[in-house]
Design a protein around this motif. Structure first.
Motif, PDB file in Angstrom:
ATOM      1  N   SER A  43       0.840  -1.209  -0.082  1.00 52.08           N
ATOM      2  CA  SER A  43      -0.228  -0.066  -0.055  1.00 52.08           C
ATOM      3  C   SER A  43       0.755   1.410   0.132  1.00 52.08           C
ATOM      4  O   SER A  43       0.541   2.257  -0.584  1.00 52.08           O
ATOM      5  N   GLN A  44       2.123   1.258   0.779  1.00 51.73           N
ATOM      6  CA  GLN A  44       2.836   2.519   0.758  1.00 51.73           C
ATOM      7  C   GLN A  44       3.453   2.474  -0.734  1.00 51.73           C
ATOM      8  O   GLN A  44       3.633   3.851  -0.907  1.00 51.73           O
ATOM      9  N   GLN A  45       3.682   1.472  -1.288  1.00 56.76           N
ATOM     10  CA  GLN A  45       4.423   1.643  -2.554  1.00 56.76           C
ATOM     11  C   GLN A  45       3.304   2.108  -3.592  1.00 56.76           C
ATOM     12  O   GLN A  45       3.591   2.941  -4.545  1.00 56.76           O
ATOM     13  N   PHE A  46       2.152   1.660  -3.400  1.00 54.34           N
ATOM     14  CA  PHE A  46       0.971   2.028  -4.162  1.00 54.34           C
ATOM     15  C   PHE A  46       0.792   3.687  -4.201  1.00 54.34           C
ATOM     16  O   PHE A  46       0.559   4.371  -5.114  1.00 54.34           O
ATOM     17  N   LYS A  47       0.862   4.050  -3.039  1.00 59.51           N
ATOM     18  CA  LYS A  47       0.697   5.511  -2.678  1.00 59.51           C
ATOM     19  C   LYS A  47       1.531   6.533  -3.402  1.00 59.51           C
ATOM     20  O   LYS A  47       1.349   7.310  -4.143  1.00 59.51           O
ATOM     21  N   VAL A  48       2.914   5.869  -3.464  1.00 59.05           N
ATOM     22  CA  VAL A  48       4.006   6.572  -4.223  1.00 59.05           C
ATOM     23  C   VAL A  48       3.773   6.630  -5.739  1.00 59.05           C
ATOM     24  O   VAL A  48       3.877   7.577  -6.285  1.00 59.05           O
ATOM     25  N   MET A  49       3.230   5.406  -6.240  1.00 55.81           N
ATOM     26  CA  MET A  49       3.030   5.045  -7.772  1.00 55.81           C
ATOM     27  C   MET A  49       2.127   6.233  -8.109  1.00 55.81           C
ATOM     28  O   MET A  49       2.061   6.931  -8.841  1.00 55.81           O
ATOM     29  N   LEU A  50       0.894   6.420  -7.113  1.00 53.25           N
ATOM     30  CA  LEU A  50       0.007   7.280  -7.554  1.00 53.25           C
ATOM     31  C   LEU A  50       0.219   8.567  -7.413  1.00 53.25           C
ATOM     32  O   LEU A  50      -0.190   9.513  -8.269  1.00 53.25           O
TER      33      LEU A  50
END
Length: 153
Positions: A43-50
């Protein structure tokens, strides 16, 4: 208007609004992690990607500020995303202290899968609430964020 009192906080059976928000945030991240597992990101990597994809954040410094995490944590997340071939970091040619973030083609393709994933996770997150309750919840959260300057009025 004052609603909460010291007596409210001192009673052992009282769940503070802050604790409830914290528990909801943890639940949201657990659900996101479950939905993201097939994509091999957290989820943290997802937030960065977004943030890089949607918000066009290009500097590591700005990413740290947006996520409210320190530079070291940002570096570790970006290291993992770079190892997965999802983004690259480049030094700014005009200011070597600045690190630019760029999405790779693989990262862009992954981001195309996010909208359906978000829909699925949000529907699971809000299960048990009616449409009216979801609307009210969103309205109240927006009102709180605006009142405290976290969202524009």
């Amino acid at each position: 208007m004052t609603y909460f009192t010291l007596d409210d906080i001192m009673t052992g059976d009282y769940l503070s609004i802050g604790h409830l928000v914290h528990l909801l945030n943890q639940l949201k991240d657990r659900l996101l992690n479950k939905h993201l597992a097939p994509l091999d990101i957290t989820s943290q990597q997802f937030k960065v990607m977004l943030l890089v994809y949607r918000e066009k954040i290009q500097l590591c410094k700005n990413l740290s500020q947006a996520l409210c995490i320190d530079a070291g944590a940002t570096t570790r997340i970006c290291d993992r995303l770079e190892k997965k071939g999802l983004l690259i970091r480049e030094r700014d040619e005009h200011d070597r202290r600045q690190v630019q973030l760029k999405m790779t083609d693989k990262g862009l393709n992954l981001c195309q899968e996010f909208p359906q994933l978000i829909v699925n996770a949000l529907n699971e997150f809000t299960q048990g609430l009616s449409e009216d309750e979801i609307t009210t919840l969103m309205m109240l959260m927006t009102k709180l964020l605006k009142a405290n300057g976290a969202l524009p009025n």
